[in-house]
Scaffold this motif. Structure first.
Motif, mmCIF file in Angstrom:
data_model
loop_
_atom_site.group_PDB
_atom_site.id
_atom_site.type_symbol
_atom_site.label_atom_id
_atom_site.label_comp_id
_atom_site.label_asym_id
_atom_site.label_seq_id
_atom_site.Cartn_x
_atom_site.Cartn_y
_atom_site.Cartn_z
ATOM 1 N N ASN A 156 0.813 -1.223 0.000
ATOM 2 C CA ASN A 156 0.000 0.000 0.000
ATOM 3 C C ASN A 156 0.846 1.273 0.000
ATOM 4 N N LYS A 157 1.808 1.316 -0.861
ATOM 5 C CA LYS A 157 2.719 2.438 -1.062
ATOM 6 C C LYS A 157 3.740 2.621 0.051
ATOM 7 N N GLU A 158 3.732 1.736 1.025
ATOM 8 C CA GLU A 158 4.653 1.870 2.147
ATOM 9 C C GLU A 158 5.776 0.845 2.031
ATOM 10 N N LEU A 159 7.018 1.305 2.204
ATOM 11 C CA LEU A 159 8.166 0.411 2.134
ATOM 12 C C LEU A 159 8.139 -0.548 3.312
ATOM 13 N N ILE A 160 8.163 -1.828 3.021
ATOM 14 C CA ILE A 160 8.119 -2.852 4.058
ATOM 15 C C ILE A 160 9.469 -3.522 4.223
ATOM 16 N N ILE A 161 10.085 -3.852 3.093
ATOM 17 C CA ILE A 161 11.350 -4.575 3.125
ATOM 18 C C ILE A 161 12.375 -3.858 2.252
ATOM 19 N N ASN A 162 13.566 -3.706 2.817
ATOM 20 C CA ASN A 162 14.701 -3.171 2.069
ATOM 21 C C ASN A 162 15.864 -4.094 2.400
ATOM 22 N N GLU A 163 16.207 -4.932 1.448
ATOM 23 C CA GLU A 163 17.167 -6.002 1.719
ATOM 24 C C GLU A 163 18.591 -5.589 1.409
ATOM 25 N N THR A 164 19.254 -4.992 2.321
ATOM 26 C CA THR A 164 20.679 -4.638 2.179
ATOM 27 C C THR A 164 21.036 -4.245 0.758
ATOM 28 N N VAL A 165 20.219 -3.402 0.212
ATOM 29 C CA VAL A 165 20.464 -2.905 -1.142
ATOM 30 C C VAL A 165 21.194 -1.572 -1.021
ATOM 31 N N PRO A 166 22.238 -1.355 -1.840
ATOM 32 C CA PRO A 166 22.939 -0.057 -1.768
ATOM 33 C C PRO A 166 21.966 1.100 -1.931
ATOM 34 N N ASN A 167 22.245 2.195 -1.250
ATOM 35 C CA ASN A 167 21.305 3.312 -1.308
ATOM 36 C C ASN A 167 21.341 4.037 -2.644
ATOM 37 N N ARG A 168 22.119 3.518 -3.600
ATOM 38 C CA ARG A 168 22.030 4.019 -4.977
ATOM 39 C C ARG A 168 20.701 3.599 -5.606
ATOM 40 N N PHE A 169 20.079 2.579 -5.010
ATOM 41 C CA PHE A 169 18.787 2.098 -5.498
ATOM 42 C C PHE A 169 17.685 2.750 -4.670
ATOM 43 N N SER A 170 16.782 3.430 -5.334
ATOM 44 C CA SER A 170 15.691 4.069 -4.607
ATOM 45 C C SER A 170 14.358 3.738 -5.278
ATOM 46 N N PRO A 171 13.534 2.966 -4.589
ATOM 47 C CA PRO A 171 12.209 2.662 -5.116
ATOM 48 C C PRO A 171 11.265 3.813 -4.800
ATOM 49 N N LYS A 172 10.253 3.935 -5.654
ATOM 50 C CA LYS A 172 9.225 4.943 -5.395
ATOM 51 C C LYS A 172 7.882 4.382 -5.811
ATOM 52 N N SER A 173 6.913 4.538 -4.937
ATOM 53 C CA SER A 173 5.576 4.032 -5.228
ATOM 54 C C SER A 173 4.590 5.192 -5.189
#
Lengths: 118, 105
Positions: A51-68
């Motif tokens: 529902n547009k809320e970030l639930i899981i961020n799996e040790t991904v470099p912060n160069r990756f930014s998801p947006k919903s």
């Protein structure tokens, strides 16, 4: 009608560039995901949104930014691309977020975006 | 999160032979899912198992969930060339490494 769509299908770019991949689902699902599949076919979860809320961020470099922007869309922006980012990126959706303690929910995958960084 | 281990990594069979892939976990699983990915394609959901000892069939495919809910298997009877692909087990968002099946006609 495609249930989960991604654009672009192929993306070739040079190191250091910034790029985005878009994902849309028309299934009315609450949860969306980004996966990375490497050359050995290993499928690894990167992010999960409910529902547009970030639930899981799996040790991904912060160069990756998801947006919903809304429940039906989950985009992935990648800054300063590196050679190791070359992979196939899959977007997926499911009706609800699996609780981890019981019934899971099947995921519907998009066709994938093959990213090649040169 | 819980990781599921999958074996074998590769399996090459003659058309008509049977095929089995195994999925194991060190902890009890509340459910296990199976997906198939054709070459060049995306993972497609096949089935979910929830109950201890559960067995489900889809035509030539038989899925089992262990009594202790720590392992699962997918068995294909009399493989066909259309069965080619990588088969993944998954627990929520954690996927096994997959078993890549090739079938020689």
């Amino acid at each position: 009608d495609t249930a989960v769509s991604q654009t672009p299908k192929y993306l070739v770019t040079q190191m250091g560039n910034d790029k985005s991949i878009k994902c849309e689902q028309n299934l009315g699902h609450d949860t969306m995901y980004w996966y990375k599949q490497d050359s050995k076919k290993f499928l690894k979860i990167m992010f999960s949104y409910n529902n547009k809320e970030l639930i899981i961020n799996e040790t991904v470099p912060n160069r990756f930014s998801p947006k919903s922007p809304d429940k039906a869309h989950l985009n992935l922006h990648i800054n300063s691309l590196e050679l190791g980012d070359s992979a196939v990126y899959f977007c997926a959706s499911s009706p609800f977020l699996s609780s981890g303690s019981g019934f899971g929910y099947e995921q519907y995958f998009g066709p994938g975006t093959r990213l090649t960084v040169t | 999160g819980q990781q599921v281990m999958q074996i074998p990594q590769y399996q090459h069979v003659q058309e008509g032979e049977d095929f089995t892939t195994y999925c194991n976990s060190s902890t009890t699983l509340s459910n296990i899912q199976w997906y198939k990915q054709r070459p060049g394609g995306h993972p497609v959901f096949l089935i979910q198992l929830v109950k201890s000892g559960e067995v489900k069939k889809q035509k030539r495919l038989t899925f089992q969930f262990g009594e202790a809910k720590k392992n699962s298997s997918l068995h294909i009877t009399a493989t066909q060339t259309t069965d080619v692909g990588t088969y993944f087990c998954a627990r929520d968002m954690r996927f096994g490494a997959g078993t890549r099946l090739t079938v020689k006609p």
